[in-house]
Design an enzyme around this catalytic site. Structure first.
Site, mmCIF file in Angstrom:
data_model
loop_
_atom_site.group_PDB
_atom_site.id
_atom_site.type_symbol
_atom_site.label_atom_id
_atom_site.label_comp_id
_atom_site.label_asym_id
_atom_site.label_seq_id
_atom_site.Cartn_x
_atom_site.Cartn_y
_atom_site.Cartn_z
ATOM 1 N N CYS A 22 2.227 2.342 -6.756
ATOM 2 C CA CYS A 22 2.148 1.239 -5.769
ATOM 3 C C CYS A 22 1.587 -0.030 -6.235
ATOM 4 C CB CYS A 22 1.297 1.832 -4.649
ATOM 5 S SG CYS A 22 2.042 3.292 -4.111
ATOM 6 N N ILE B 80 7.480 4.244 5.581
ATOM 7 C CA ILE B 80 8.376 4.284 4.739
ATOM 8 C C ILE B 80 9.311 2.803 4.690
ATOM 9 C CG2 ILE B 80 10.610 5.353 3.732
ATOM 10 C CD1 ILE B 80 8.984 8.061 4.058
ATOM 11 N N HIS C 134 5.190 -0.663 3.491
ATOM 12 C CA HIS C 134 4.617 -0.402 2.378
ATOM 13 C C HIS C 134 5.931 0.058 1.498
ATOM 14 C CE1 HIS C 134 2.434 0.686 -1.225
ATOM 15 N NE2 HIS C 134 2.140 1.979 -0.979
#
Lengths: 381, 133
Positions: free
Chosen positions: A81, A202, A325
């Site tokens: 990430c 998601i 995200h």
């Protein structure tokens, strides 16, 4: 190191997009918008740095071919990430070292067609083999935080309510609607005590920035731009059995590197874009950075301390919980938000008088350590 | 070592199924123990030739836990995942909890190591879990 600046920013809206909105198309949109924002043409760009996790081989080259950036050096960076924040760090080093004057950094992810049920470490990682998923890791953190500090479930849920309220004003956010405390508390359980709304969604999306030296700004005829003061990067270390899992030493070390690099302290930071992949994560990471006192973050969040209009605003964009995200795109999206805030271009979510912003990403996990990669970017108006 | 074939364990380098045991690396230079086993000591940096295999305590306490209700395909839910702090060697690890009846564990519950088929229908691999003492 020479001074390094952000000359322009662009995003493709985050969300769950249909199949024809491909990885390449989102990336091309973000890059084209960043170039236009900087008044740059493809021929002005000397290199492209791309961050992604699930985008497959030569992701950056696939995007470059659509936007006229072929031929230049292109590199692809994976740090889970923190991938596009890591790509930004590489660009910052190269421009600061004098290798280039104008480069592009992009983060892209297409998840809705390839990720189901949440993300997890590599299958060869021991924790993953035992069923560790990231939602579970943060649930373990949340339960222990409540046990150690007397924080309530409601206080942790306040992170979600705050960040959704902020993203109402973010046209690039996946969710642009408020949620109530009751909605957070009554959402379907994912890993108790965390429910669906405690977890970032998601997402698909892309973000890009143009990074330039002072010479590069002159070439682009830009008179002033926010300075990319530093891009700290640290990795996790082995954790012994008597260490508090919420001590966030990795965040502390990233903060120290960022503050030293920027010549600033946590009290000099006007606002933070924080990696709130899960509600509790925003709290413990802000504490690790020294932005909030240890054990007090949940209470202070519930009291509005980190809301826009409060003393230390966090995630004016809506954060990962509400902006969405797309993992490899998140770091670049945070940097877009810093840029827009510091230029006074953040619309209804503008923080009055924002002069200094910090963006934090944490990517991945390794069994027995306190994480894999943490970045801390400091930008000054 | 047990006479039982090591292939029954999903990771013979870290776990023996019969009788259940976890293995760490003990640094012969500084004495610190690490889990999972390391090629170099995370404390003093001593290399692989100075790392010895150590059987870890089979007892510990629950440091934190969660009941997982959603997971990627192939991981049947719900299941209990925990941090367990072992009674010796200053080790904390991620592990499944098995054999808990409602209302389930609390922080501080004493547990002991066990071998378990934790992948639902897949009984090809024994993994480790902790059960109430």
């Amino acid at each position: 190191m020479r001074q390094v600046f952000i000359a322009g920013a662009g995003m493709h809206p985050f969300g769950k997009h249909p199949p024809h909105v491909t990885f390449e198309k989102m990336g091309a949109t973000a890059v084209s918008k960043a170039l236009a924002d900087a008044g740059a043409l493809p021929r002005d760009c000397e290199a492209l740095y791309v961050g992604h996790v699930f985008g497959g081989p030569v992701a950056g080259q696939r995007i470059a071919a659509r936007v006229g950036l072929s031929g230049i050096p292109i590199s692809n960076h994976e740090n889970y990430c923190a991938s596009s924040a890591t790509a930004l760090r590489e660009a910052w080093i190269a421009v600061g070292a004098g290798l280039y004057d104008v480069v592009v950094v992009a983060g892209i992810e297409k998840m809705s067609d390839r990720i189901k049920g949440g993300v997890r470490p590599d299958p060869d990682d021991l924790d993953a083999a035992l069923g560790f998923i990231f939602a579970a890791g943060h649930a373990l953190s949340a339960r222990r935080y409540m046990h150690d500090h007397g924080a309530t479930r409601e206080q942790i849920a306040a992170v979600v309510v705050k960040n959704h309220a902020h993203s109402v004003y973010n046209p690039y956010a996946q969710h642009q609607t408020e949620v109530s405390l009751d909605q957070v508390l009554n959402a379907r359980p994912i890993a108790d005590p965390l429910g669906l709304l405690d977890c970032s969604p998601i997402s698909d999306g892309a973000a890009a920035v143009v990074v330039a030296s002072a010479t590069g700004l002159r070439k682009l005829k830009i008179r002033s731009a926010p300075e990319l003061r530093t891009c700290a990067l640290v990795s996790g270390t082995y954790q012994r059995g008597d260490v508090d899992v919420n001590i966030e030493d990795i965040s502390h070390r990233a903060g120290v590197m960022a503050y030293e690099g920027a010549g600033l302290g946590p009290d000099d930071i006007d606002f933070v874009e924080m990696h709130d992949c899960f509600s509790i994560a925003e709290i413990v990471r802000l504490e690790g950075l020294g932005f909030l006192p240890r054990g007090q973050g949940a209470r202070l969040t519930a009291e509005g301390y980190t809301s826009i209009g409060g003393p230390r605003p966090v995630n004016p964009s809506g954060g990962l919980l509400s902006r969405g995200h797309p993992v490899g795109a998140t770091g670049a999206a945070q940097v877009c938000e810093l840029y827009w805030q510091l230029r006074g271009r953040a619309g209804g979510r503008q923080i009055d008088g924002a002069r200094t912003g910090l963006a934090y990403c944490k990517g991945g996990s390794v069994t027995g350590t306190d994480g894999a990669s943490v970045t801390a970017v400091v930008m000054v108006a | 070592m047990s006479a039982t074939p090591a292939t029954e364990s999903f990771r013979p380098d870290v776990f023996r199924a019969h009788p259940p045991a976890l293995f760490g690396s003990a640094c012969t230079a500084c004495g610190k123990v690490a889990f999972p086993p390391r090629s170099a000591c995370p404390d003093c940096g001593a290399g692989e030739d100075l790392q010895a295999t150590r059987e870890l305590s089979a007892k510990g306490t629950v440091y934190s836990f969660t009941e997982v209700h959603q997971a990627p395909p192939g991981l049947p839910v719900p299941f209990l995942l925990s941090y367990v702090t072992l009674d010796s060697d200053n080790i904390r690890l991620i592990a499944r909890l098995e054999g808990f009846e409602p209302p389930g564990p609390v922080i501080g519950t004493p547990v002991r190591l066990a071998a378990a088929f934790i992948d639902g229908e897949d009984v090809s691999q024994l993994k480790f879990a902790f059960r109430p003492q």
